[in-house]
Design an enzyme around this catalytic site. Structure first.
Site, PDB file in Angstrom:
ATOM      1  N   THR A  97      37.747  42.423  47.133  1.00 14.51           N
ATOM      2  CA  THR A  97      38.024  41.100  47.700  1.00 14.51           C
ATOM      3  C   THR A  97      39.388  41.101  48.387  1.00 14.51           C
ATOM      4  O   THR A  97      40.288  41.822  47.973  1.00 14.51           O
ATOM      5  CB  THR A  97      38.006  40.062  46.554  1.00 14.51           C
ATOM      6  N   GLY A 144      34.901  37.812  38.806  1.00 14.00           N
ATOM      7  CA  GLY A 144      34.960  36.395  39.147  1.00 14.00           C
ATOM      8  C   GLY A 144      34.613  35.446  38.019  1.00 14.00           C
ATOM      9  O   GLY A 144      35.172  34.351  37.926  1.00 14.00           O
TER      10      GLY A 144
HETATM   11  N1  ASP Z   1      36.442  37.919  42.460  1.00 18.29           N
HETATM   12  C1  ASP Z   1      35.367  38.452  43.253  1.00 18.29           C
HETATM   13  C2  ASP Z   1      34.035  37.942  42.760  1.00 18.29           C
HETATM   14  O1  ASP Z   1      33.847  37.888  41.565  1.00 18.29           O
HETATM   15  C3  ASP Z   1      35.303  39.931  43.228  1.00 18.29           C
HETATM   16  C4  ASP Z   1      36.556  40.599  43.667  1.00 18.29           C
HETATM   17  O2  ASP Z   1      37.671  40.113  43.398  1.00 18.29           O
HETATM   18  O3  ASP Z   1      36.452  41.651  44.323  1.00 18.29           O
HETATM   19  O4  ASP Z   1      33.173  37.638  43.573  1.00 18.29           O
END
Ligand code: ASP
Length: 309
Positions: free
Chosen positions: A175, A229
Site C-alpha cells: 500500500t 487492514g
Molecule cells: N492496509 C492494506 C489493506 O489491508 C494493505 C496494505 O497496507 O498493504 O488493504
C-alpha cells in the site's frame, strides 16, 4: 508558518536486507525518491498539502513495484479492486473510494469524491459510475498486469487463502500513502491500495476508511497507515494517534509509539504508519521488519529507508 514537511510510504512487512537484491533495492529507492520529489516540488513552490499528497501518491500508484494503482494485486477472480482515501486537515473534509477497477490513479478519484459530492465514501459500481461521470478513463486490464503479482495470485488461486502483497517468505504490504504539512500550516493525508491477493466477497481494508487508514486534522496530525487492514480497522489506528495527542497531550512521536508498538500489538496487528504534526515533526513507526518510507523537511536532506535496522 514558513516550513513544510512531507512523508511517504510504500508498504510495510517482512522486508529483509538479506532477501533484497541490489537491483531491487535501487529500484525501490529511486521510486521513493521520485515520489518524494513530486510531492516536495508542490510544497516548495508554496502549494497546498492536498496537492502534494496527490502528487506523491500518484507517482507511487504509477509504479508497478507498489500494491496500488498500476501494481495492484490480483483478487480472487483475477481482477484488480482498488481502495483509496484522502483527507484535508484544514476542514476535515474527506473523500474515499473502495472496490474500484480500471482507474489509473484512485487517489485522484477519492479527491473528486471529497470535492464534487456530498459524500465521503463511494464503492464499487457506484464509484465507477461516478468516475465515468467525472470523465475518468478506464485503463485496460493489461495496464495492471504484472508477472510477479500474477504468479503470487496463481499460487493461491482457487483456494481460501488470502495473501498480503507478498507471501510469508517475503511478506509486505505494498500500500502507498503520503502525509504533508504545507507552508500555510495545513495538513493532509492520503492512502491508496490494491488490498490483498486473492481477496473476495468485496473485502475492503483500512485504507479507504477515514480514521482507520487515513486521518488529517490541523489541530493534531496527518496519518497514513499500512499493514493488515483488519487490525487497523479494529484499532481505528490513524484516529487513535490523533486522539492520544488531543486528549492526553502526547507528542506525535509518543502517540505513534503507543499505537504501533503497544495497542496494535495487543491485538496482534502488524504494520506501520507515517505521521506529521502541525510543527512539521515526522514519525515513521512500524512493528514489522521493514517499511518502504521517505521523508523531507524544508531545507533538510531527504531521508529514504527500507529496513528496520
Ligand atoms: N492496509 C492494506 C489493506 O489491508 C494493505 C496494505 O497496507 O498493504 O488493504
Amino acid at each position: 508558518m514558513s516550513t513544510y514537511s512531507l512523508a511517504i510510504h510504500g508498504g510495510a512487512g517482512t522486508i529483509l536486507r538479506s532477501a533484497m537484491s541490489p537491483d531491487k533495492e535501487i529500484a525501490y529507492t529511486q521510486a521513493l525518491q521520485a515520489a518524494l520529489h513530486a510531492g516536495e516540488e508542490v510544497l516548495r513552490q508554496g502549494g497546498v498539502a492536498l496537492d502534494a499528497v496527490v502528487a506523491a501518491v500518484s507517482s507511487l500508484e504509477d509504479c508497478p513495484l507498489f500494491n496500488a494503482g498500476r501494481g495492484a494485486v490480483f483478487n480472487a477472480v483475477g481482477g484488480h479492486e482498488m481502495d483509496a482515501s484522502i483527507m484535508d486537515g484544514s476542514n476535515r473534509m474527506a473523500g474515499a473510494v473502495a472496490g474500484i477497477q480500471g482507474i489509473r490513479n484512485p487517489i485522484r478519484l477519492a479527491r473528486e469524491v471529497m470535492e464534487h459530492t456530498e459524500h465521503v465514501l463511494l464503492i464499487s459500481d457506484g464509484a465507477m459510475a461516478f468516475a465515468d461521470a467525472r470523465g475518468y478513463e478506464r485503463m485496460p486490464a493489461d495496464y495492471f498486469h504484472d508477472d510477479f503479482r500474477y504468479a503470487q495470485w496463481k499460487e493461491v488461486q482457487g483456494t481460501e487463502a488470502v495473501q498480503l502483497d507478498h507471501t510469508v517468505k517475503d511478506r509486505k504490504f505494498g500500500t502507498v500513502g503520503a502525509v504533508a504539512l504545507d507552508v500555510h500550516g495545513h495538513l493532509a493525508a492520503g492512502t491508496s491500495t490494491g488490498g490483498m491477493t486473492n481477496k473476495k466477497f468485496g473485502r475492503v481494508g483500512d485504507s479507504p476508511v477515514i480514521g482507520a487508514g487515513t486521518w488529517a486534522w490541523d489541530r493534531t496530525c496527518a496519518i497514513s497507515c499500512t499493514g493488515s487492514g483488519e487490525y487497523f480497522l479494529r484499532g481505528v489506528v490513524a484516529y487513535d494517534v490523533s486522539c492520544l495527542m488531543e486528549y492526553r497531550g502526547l507528542s506525535l512521536e509518543a502517540a505513534c509509539q503507543e499505537v504501533i508498538h503497544k495497542r496494535l500489538l495487543e491485538i496482534n496487528g502488524d504494520g506501520g504508519l507515517i505521521a506529521i504534526d502541525r510543527q512539521g515533526n515526522i514519525a515513521l513507526p512500524f512493528n514489522t521488519e521493514g517499511m518502504y518510507r521517505a521523508s523531507v523537511r524544508a531545507g533538510e536532506a531527504p531521508f529514504v529507508g527500507i529496513y528496520g535496522d
